[in-house]
Write an enzyme that holds these catalytic residues in place. Structure first.
Site, PDB file in Angstrom:
ATOM      1  CG  ASN A 112     -13.188   3.827 -52.145  1.00 23.67           C
ATOM      2  OD1 ASN A 112     -12.483   3.114 -52.861  1.00 23.67           O
ATOM      3  ND2 ASN A 112     -13.972   3.327 -51.196  1.00 23.67           N
ATOM      4  CB  CYS A 153     -13.373  -4.964 -54.047  1.00 21.32           C
ATOM      5  SG  CYS A 153     -12.924  -3.358 -54.645  1.00 21.32           S
ATOM      6  CG  ASN A 180     -16.112  -4.113 -49.161  1.00 20.29           C
ATOM      7  OD1 ASN A 180     -15.904  -2.909 -49.302  1.00 20.29           O
ATOM      8  ND2 ASN A 180     -15.219  -5.019 -49.457  1.00 20.29           N
ATOM      9  CB  THR A 181     -18.024   0.296 -50.180  1.00 22.35           C
ATOM     10  OG1 THR A 181     -17.403  -0.505 -51.175  1.00 22.35           O
ATOM     11  CG2 THR A 181     -16.949   0.920 -49.322  1.00 22.35           C
ATOM     12  N   GLY A 212     -19.108   5.216 -44.901  1.00 24.16           N
ATOM     13  CA  GLY A 212     -19.302   6.283 -43.918  1.00 24.16           C
ATOM     14  C   GLY A 212     -20.666   6.215 -43.249  1.00 24.16           C
ATOM     15  N   GLY A 229     -19.749   2.784 -41.144  1.00 22.74           N
ATOM     16  CA  GLY A 229     -20.155   4.083 -40.629  1.00 22.74           C
ATOM     17  C   GLY A 229     -19.969   4.308 -39.143  1.00 22.74           C
ATOM     18  N   GLY A 260     -13.692   2.527 -40.395  1.00 22.31           N
ATOM     19  CA  GLY A 260     -13.159   2.844 -41.722  1.00 22.31           C
ATOM     20  C   GLY A 260     -13.072   4.333 -41.968  1.00 22.31           C
TER      21      GLY A 260
HETATM   22  C1  FMN Z   1     -10.747   4.648 -49.409  1.00 21.21           C
HETATM   23  C2  FMN Z   1     -11.262   3.276 -49.076  1.00 21.21           C
HETATM   24  C3  FMN Z   1     -10.537   2.146 -49.462  1.00 21.21           C
HETATM   25  C4  FMN Z   1     -10.997   0.861 -49.174  1.00 21.21           C
HETATM   26  N1  FMN Z   1     -10.252  -0.218 -49.541  1.00 21.21           N
HETATM   27  C5  FMN Z   1     -10.654  -1.466 -49.199  1.00 21.21           C
HETATM   28  C6  FMN Z   1      -9.847  -2.607 -49.494  1.00 21.21           C
HETATM   29  O1  FMN Z   1      -8.741  -2.481 -50.042  1.00 21.21           O
HETATM   30  N2  FMN Z   1     -10.310  -3.847 -49.145  1.00 21.21           N
HETATM   31  C7  FMN Z   1     -11.503  -4.010 -48.500  1.00 21.21           C
HETATM   32  O2  FMN Z   1     -11.867  -5.142 -48.187  1.00 21.21           O
HETATM   33  N3  FMN Z   1     -12.283  -2.946 -48.188  1.00 21.21           N
HETATM   34  C8  FMN Z   1     -11.880  -1.681 -48.520  1.00 21.21           C
HETATM   35  N4  FMN Z   1     -12.671  -0.594 -48.172  1.00 21.21           N
HETATM   36  C9  FMN Z   1     -13.936  -0.806 -47.448  1.00 21.21           C
HETATM   37  C10 FMN Z   1     -13.770  -0.580 -45.937  1.00 21.21           C
HETATM   38  O3  FMN Z   1     -12.837  -1.471 -45.389  1.00 21.21           O
HETATM   39  C11 FMN Z   1     -15.118  -0.716 -45.193  1.00 21.21           C
HETATM   40  O4  FMN Z   1     -15.629  -2.014 -45.379  1.00 21.21           O
HETATM   41  C12 FMN Z   1     -16.155   0.284 -45.675  1.00 21.21           C
HETATM   42  O5  FMN Z   1     -15.543   1.524 -45.938  1.00 21.21           O
HETATM   43  C13 FMN Z   1     -17.301   0.478 -44.706  1.00 21.21           C
HETATM   44  O6  FMN Z   1     -16.875   0.984 -43.467  1.00 21.21           O
HETATM   45  P1  FMN Z   1     -16.904   2.557 -43.073  1.00 21.21           P
HETATM   46  O7  FMN Z   1     -18.269   3.057 -43.359  1.00 21.21           O
HETATM   47  O8  FMN Z   1     -16.530   2.609 -41.630  1.00 21.21           O
HETATM   48  O9  FMN Z   1     -15.879   3.204 -43.939  1.00 21.21           O
HETATM   49  C14 FMN Z   1     -12.217   0.703 -48.465  1.00 21.21           C
HETATM   50  C15 FMN Z   1     -12.934   1.831 -48.063  1.00 21.21           C
HETATM   51  C16 FMN Z   1     -12.485   3.117 -48.338  1.00 21.21           C
HETATM   52  C17 FMN Z   1     -13.287   4.302 -47.891  1.00 21.21           C
END
Ligand code: FMN
Ligand code: FAD
Ligand code: FES
Lengths: 249, 304
Positions: free
Chosen positions: B69, B129, B191-192, B218, B245, B266
């Site tokens: 994203n 971020c 975070n990502t 993911g 993930g 997430g």
């Molecule tokens: C569409 C999207 C928007 C996100 N926006 C934010 C955000 O505004 N602030 C933040 O700290 N992390 C943000 N993240 C990161 C997630 O909170 C999380 O740390 C990351 O996606 C890893 O977890 P997951 O694999 O379960 O998605 C975002 C992730 C996605 C996919």
């Protein structure tokens, strides 16, 4: 009502050389407005796939889909009686006006427009449905269309809907135009609507993640009160007034 | 408090299943799918001092095991959050953590002051971020900037302060230690990851490329998250909230084993919008079925 269902495939059939009709039956009937969409979980894929609703008989949800990649390949592989995970309905809908209506579809975009036509017919609203396809084999079996064009001329008029839309506007004199199809078609219809002073409503597409307006992944620019702002296709749309959309080239 | 409850010295969660920032809106948006008040907490979309419009162009794309994203922190800004979203959260009895983003220390501090005034119980600083060119990236990747940022926020905010760490660093330990030293109450990770996808189509003999560069999330990032948490667990004493993930109960147990006290869900909220609620139910069932007296007992066994 929570918008996520364990449902079953009630019917699935090939309706043109590249498209399929699938009808889904949920535990309880689900009622959908024209222009709204559902999302389908496709085995193992991260993002659910959005599809406009094409029919809604007795609360069953019918969609018409074109095979494109992994997701639609999976849906195509389903059999009658199989489980299917769907969520929805999502999004706004066409704002049905009691006015002489021109309905324009192009390719698989004809699906939600065809559903809109049944709604207009039920309300006895005068309408004309024109749709364009690549060739005659692409025309979905069972879809009732007033005027068909094909790019290769194998059925109906030869050429794209865009070649005829100007003539039809002049002859049919619609008071509102509803459209769904490729970006370029929607853009040109919106421009024509503005030129002739006819209201246009267009159903947009954008890759989606959440489908409910929270991830902000599907935003487009729209003009509202002289300002350009973000709108989500999934929640604020998919239907927008043609003149509000800021068209990308 | 029930068997699943987590007490982070004063900040209570009824269970350890939270939802991750940016994937769950600001308040009760997921009530279309589940009863959001059943979750341990939701973490809001990142909120900045002023509203932000976010990035242009294509913002999301799917990858083999997740998605990329580049939303660019589009958000309503702190004023509107306080005015319209906090009442909704309260009315629906939803426990929440406010995620904060900024481009300068001063911006973070101003937001944190407003959180202090509003008595917001917990905030999570997004210092990681990868989308915003100015600011954010440096705080999360350099331990001195991170220390300065966290101590500045700590000085004006007395609630539960979580620092969300980025995996895009060589030694996540250093950043975790800096956050703890500066007075953070917890860290969340990860975070990502930075990612790029180039989708290639051959149209009329010409290649059309669609490039999406942004944050990778993911399923595919889970091992990276587990690695980060295991390493942090060895060097810091404040609680770790695991993210990355998570889809299944086995994933949750794996995060507990690595050292996480709670987890955030997430991307899988998009795949199955009821994931978080399902995990609360499955964890409850698991604890009862296996005769654990508390969540802590389960975690202890998993870490033995
Ligand atoms: C569409 C999207 C928007 C996100 N926006 C934010 C955000 O505004 N602030 C933040 O700290 N992390 C943000 N993240 C990161 C997630 O909170 C999380 O740390 C990351 O996606 C890893 O977890 P997951 O694999 O379960 O998605 C975002 C992730 C996605 C996919
Ligand atoms: C509101 C809306 C209504 C739609 N209605 C229909 C319909 O009635 N019939 C129909 O055949 N198609 C419809 N589509 C398009 C349909 O969603 C895509 O064809 C489908 O997602 C392709 O998935 P795939 O895995 O087969 O192909 P992929 O190989 O993954 O992708 C092919 C193309 O599909 C689009 N796409 C992929 N993932 C998504 C996603 N998560 N969200 C949106 N678009 C995506 C992209 O443009 C991509 O380039 C609609 C899309 C939207 C946004
Ligand atoms: S798909 Fe998430 S906001 Fe539209």
């Amino acid at each position: 009502m929570k918008k996520i269902y364990k449902a079953k495939v009630n019917k699935i059939e090939k309706v043109s050389s590249s498209s399929y009709f699938i009808e889904i039956e949920c535990e309880n009937p689900v009622f959908v407005e024209a222009g709204q969409f559902i999302s389908i979980y496709c085995n193992g894929l991260t993002l659910r796939r959005p599809f406009s609703v094409y029919s809604n008989n007795d609360g069953r949800i019918g969609i018409l889909f074109k095979e494109r990649g992994k997701g639609t390949k999976y849906i195509k592989s389903l059999k009658v009686g199989d489980d299917i995970d769907i969520a929805g309905p999502f999004g706004n809908s066409f704002d049905i006006k009691n006015k002489k209506s021109l309905l324009v579809g192009a390719g698989i975009g004809a699906a939600p427009i065809s559903y809109l036509k049944t709604k207009l017919d039920n309300e006895n609203i005068e309408n004309c449905f024109i749709s364009g396809f690549l060739n005659k084999n692409e025309i979905p079996k069972g879809m009732e269309i007033d005027k068909i064009c094909t790019d290769d001329g194998s059925f109906g008029e030869k050429g794209s809907v865009l070649n005829y839309i100007g003539v039809i506007i002049n002859e049919y004199k619609p008071e509102v135009i509803y459209a769904c199809g490729p970006h370029i078609v929607l853009k040109i219809i919106s421009e024509l609507g503005e030129k002739y002073g006819i209201e246009t409503q267009v159903a947009m597409e954008k890759v989606m993640a959440c489908g409910i307006g929270v991830c902000r992944g599907c935003v487009i620019d729209i003009k509202k009160n002289g300002k350009i702002i973000n709108a989500t296709v999934c929640k604020d749309g998919p239907v927008f007034k043609g003149e509000e959309v800021v068209w990308e080239n | 408090m029930g068997k699943l409850s987590v007490n982070f010295n004063g900040f209570e969660l009824k269970n350890p299943i939270l939802t991750a920032s940016g994937t769950y809106g600001y308040a009760n948006e997921f009530d279309e799918f589940i009863d959001v008040s059943k979750l341990g907490a939701i973490v809001t979309k990142a909120i900045s001092l002023y509203p932000r419009a976010g990035n242009k162009h294509i913002r999301i794309t799917e990858t083999e095991a997740g998605m990329i994203n580049s939303i660019g922190l589009e958000n309503v800004g702190i004023e509107k959050f306080i005015e319209t979203k906090i009442p909704e959260l309260k009315q629906n009895n939803i426990n929440y953590i406010m995620n904060v983003a900024g481009s300068t220390i001063d911006e973070y501090v101003q937001v944190a002051k407003k959180c202090e005034n509003e008595k917001i119980k917990a905030i999570e600083l997004n210092v990681s971020c990868p989308n915003v060119k100015s600011g954010c990236l440096e705080f999360g990747t350099d331990e001195n900037s991170l220390y300065e940022l966290v101590s500045s926020v700590r000085a004006v905010y007395s609630g539960f302060l979580i620092i969300k760490l980025t995996p895009n660093v060589t030694s996540i330990e250093k950043l975790g230690i800096a956050a703890e030293k500066a007075g953070a109450n917890a860290v969340s990770a990860i975070n990502t990851l930075k990612g790029t996808s180039i989708n290639i189509e051959l149209i009329n003999g010409k290649y059309k490329k669609t490039i999406v560069q942004g944050g990778y999330s993911g399923k595919g990032i889970k091992p990276v998250a587990i690695n980060a948490i295991s390493r942090l667990y060895k060097v810091i004493n404040i609680p770790i909230i695991g993210i990355g993930g998570i889809e299944t109960l086995d994933d949750v147990l794996e995060f507990f084993a690595a050292g996480a006290q709670a987890v955030q869900i997430g991307t899988s909220n998009f795949t199955h919008p009821n994931t978080a609620e399902r995990l609360v139910e499955e964890l409850d069932e698991y604890i009862n079925k296996n005769g654990f007296k508390s969540l802590d007992e389960l975690k202890k066994e998993l870490r033995a």
